[in-house]
Design a protein around this motif. Structure first.
Motif, PDB file in Angstrom:
ATOM      1  N   LEU A 238       0.836  -1.205   0.000  1.00 33.97           N
ATOM      2  CA  LEU A 238       0.000   0.000   0.000  1.00 33.97           C
ATOM      3  C   LEU A 238       0.870   1.255   0.000  1.00 33.97           C
ATOM      4  O   LEU A 238       0.583   2.233  -0.701  1.00 33.97           O
ATOM      5  N   ALA A 239       1.941   1.213   0.766  1.00 33.72           N
ATOM      6  CA  ALA A 239       2.844   2.361   0.812  1.00 33.72           C
ATOM      7  C   ALA A 239       3.639   2.491  -0.484  1.00 33.72           C
ATOM      8  O   ALA A 239       3.779   3.590  -1.035  1.00 33.72           O
ATOM      9  N   GLU A 240       4.150   1.365  -0.981  1.00 34.42           N
ATOM     10  CA  GLU A 240       4.964   1.401  -2.199  1.00 34.42           C
ATOM     11  C   GLU A 240       4.163   1.914  -3.394  1.00 34.42           C
ATOM     12  O   GLU A 240       4.690   2.612  -4.266  1.00 34.42           O
ATOM     13  N   GLN A 241       2.869   1.614  -3.426  1.00 35.09           N
ATOM     14  CA  GLN A 241       2.022   2.057  -4.533  1.00 35.09           C
ATOM     15  C   GLN A 241       1.512   3.491  -4.347  1.00 35.09           C
ATOM     16  O   GLN A 241       0.785   4.007  -5.191  1.00 35.09           O
ATOM     17  N   GLY A 242       1.916   4.108  -3.251  1.00 34.97           N
ATOM     18  CA  GLY A 242       1.508   5.483  -3.007  1.00 34.97           C
ATOM     19  C   GLY A 242       0.135   5.635  -2.405  1.00 34.97           C
ATOM     20  O   GLY A 242      -0.423   6.740  -2.393  1.00 34.97           O
ATOM     21  N   TYR A 243      -0.407   4.551  -1.883  1.00 41.92           N
ATOM     22  CA  TYR A 243      -1.737   4.611  -1.290  1.00 41.92           C
ATOM     23  C   TYR A 243      -1.691   5.058   0.175  1.00 41.92           C
ATOM     24  O   TYR A 243      -2.697   5.519   0.722  1.00 41.92           O
TER      25      TYR A 243
END
Length: 428
Positions: A238-243
């Protein structure tokens, strides 16, 4: 109340602006034959006036007791209780203090089955089959609170029922320039970053193995196992995808809540105590609520039940202290006050919340009631109490490590290995 922490239940709430521990409250009861100390905590929702009124209501029902209120001077009320105990000053009655450690050491008095007859979950938080903290309050942890306007502007017409749909919703929001999730955890409020992980542990681990932490204690499972690491990987993704914006981790609990109100993110995974705050503050958009979705859409409802009062085994009068604790937790006006101030879901048989509660609170309670109806209730990771709970201090270490997971300083495998290592250190 969140109390982990909740929190939190318990320590789960941010307690800011707390008073000094030795200040008494003016809450005498008729007769005043026995003086009992009562350790509470103060928050913006649960201030001194709130506690004084609740204490007075309980004292009116138990003649012969005078209550001297003590206030936890910091966030870690369980830690403060341990400090008092170490100095030989464990309070007679304690509010929302994690009984782990105290109970096993014989520091607390157990409640009988008869004393627990009015509680919906009388065995919640049991230690060796005995209850040392009244299971008076249930919290759903997390609920995903969302900005309905942001969803509509992104063309989202329904809340996600599966995890893939949650990712699809996140992608649509990001495409519109909206950060999907508000996640904080700055300063003393590191606990506030836990809830995406609590959601994925519920759906990926606890739904399949409800007694997972009991098995962890027995050594038959480990954090490094595939199911737990997969759940951690979801948060990292979630963090890596910018969410999830890692910069938001510097925000305190209060600032994170305000960031959601200021539309700096469309979804806010938080404990059900946020519901009353959401209704009371009325941001310039409508707030909805839905449960953290599983891969296949099967319902999973992570909850915590407990957070009530405990009684010292060496109280000035144990029987009167238990009677007063029960009066405090079962009093209808007290529970109404907790509901209105802190979004509580009292686990008292026959209790009905006030009819004028707002739509966010009602939507949150509906999630819990549906979980009860479909049998999807599981523990909320890091909020467990009793035998199947994390060793003391490990929830705090996990919250700090979640920050590394979100910022990319730890991979999911490294995060899981870290928890195994900390478990070993905490239980040696």
């Amino acid at each position: 109340m969140r109390r982990s922490m909740i929190f939190c239940l318990v320590a789960t709430l941010a307690a800011t602006g707390c008073g000094v521990g030795a200040e008494p409250a003016a809450a005498p009861s008729a007769g005043g034959k026995v003086t009992l100390t009562f350790l509470v905590f103060e928050t913006p929702n649960l201030d001194a006036k709130f506690w004084d009124a609740a204490i007075a209501r309980a004292s009116a029902k138990v003649p012969g007791v005078t209550i001297k209120k003590l206030v936890t001077p910091n966030v870690d009320r369980t830690g403060y209780a341990k400090q008092l105990d170490a100095s030989g000053n464990l309070p007679d009655i304690l509010q929302s203090v994690n009984p782990a450690g105290f109970a096993q050491a014989g520091k607390l008095a157990a409640f009988t089955g008869e004393e627990l007859k009015n509680f919906i979950a009388p065995t919640a938080g049991a230690v060796d089959g005995k209850i040392y903290q009244l299971p008076y309050n249930t919290q759903v942890i997390p609920v995903i609170y969302y900005n309905k306007d942001a969803f509509a502007k992104a063309g989202i017409t329904a809340t996600p029922k599966t995890y893939k749909e949650l990712l699809d919703v996140s992608a649509k929001l990001k495409a519109k320039g909206v950060t999907p999730f508000v996640v904080g955890g700055g300063g003393a409020d590191t606990w506030a970053d836990m809830y995406p992980l609590t959601g994925t542990i519920a759906t990926d681990v606890y739904s399949k193995t409800p007694d997972w932490l009991t098995r962890r204690a027995a050594g038959s499972v480990a954090f490094k196992d595939a199911d737990f690491t997969k759940a951690a990987q979801k948060v990292a993704d979630l963090a890596e995808q910018g969410y999830i914006d890692p910069a938001g981790l510097s925000r305190s609990y209060a600032d994170s809540e305000q960031a959601f109100r200021d539309a700096k993110g469309a979804m806010y995974p938080m404990g059900s105590w946020f519901a009353t705050s959401a209704d009371n503050t009325k941001p310039p958009f409508e707030i909805g609520a839905f449960p953290w979705p599983s891969d296949d859409g099967a319902p999973v409802t992570p909850t915590f039940t407990g957070g009530g009062t405990s009684v010292s085994a060496k109280a000035a009068d144990v029987d009167l202290a238990k009677k007063w604790a029960l009066a405090f937790d079962e009093d209808k006006e007290n529970n109404d006050a907790f509901v209105k101030a802190d979004g509580s879901i009292p686990a008292i048989k026959g209790y009905v919340p006030p009819s004028d509660m707002g739509p966010v609170y009602n939507a949150t309670v509906a999630i819990y009631q549906q979980g009860m109806k479909d049998g999807s209730i599981v523990n909320a990771f890091s909020q467990e109490t009793g035998d199947g709970s994390l060793p003391p201090g490990l929830a705090d270490k996990a919250a700090l490590a979640v920050q590394d997971l979100i910022t990319g300083k730890k991979s999911a495998a490294e995060f899981s290995a870290y928890l195994d290592d900390q478990w070993t250190k905490a239980t040696q």
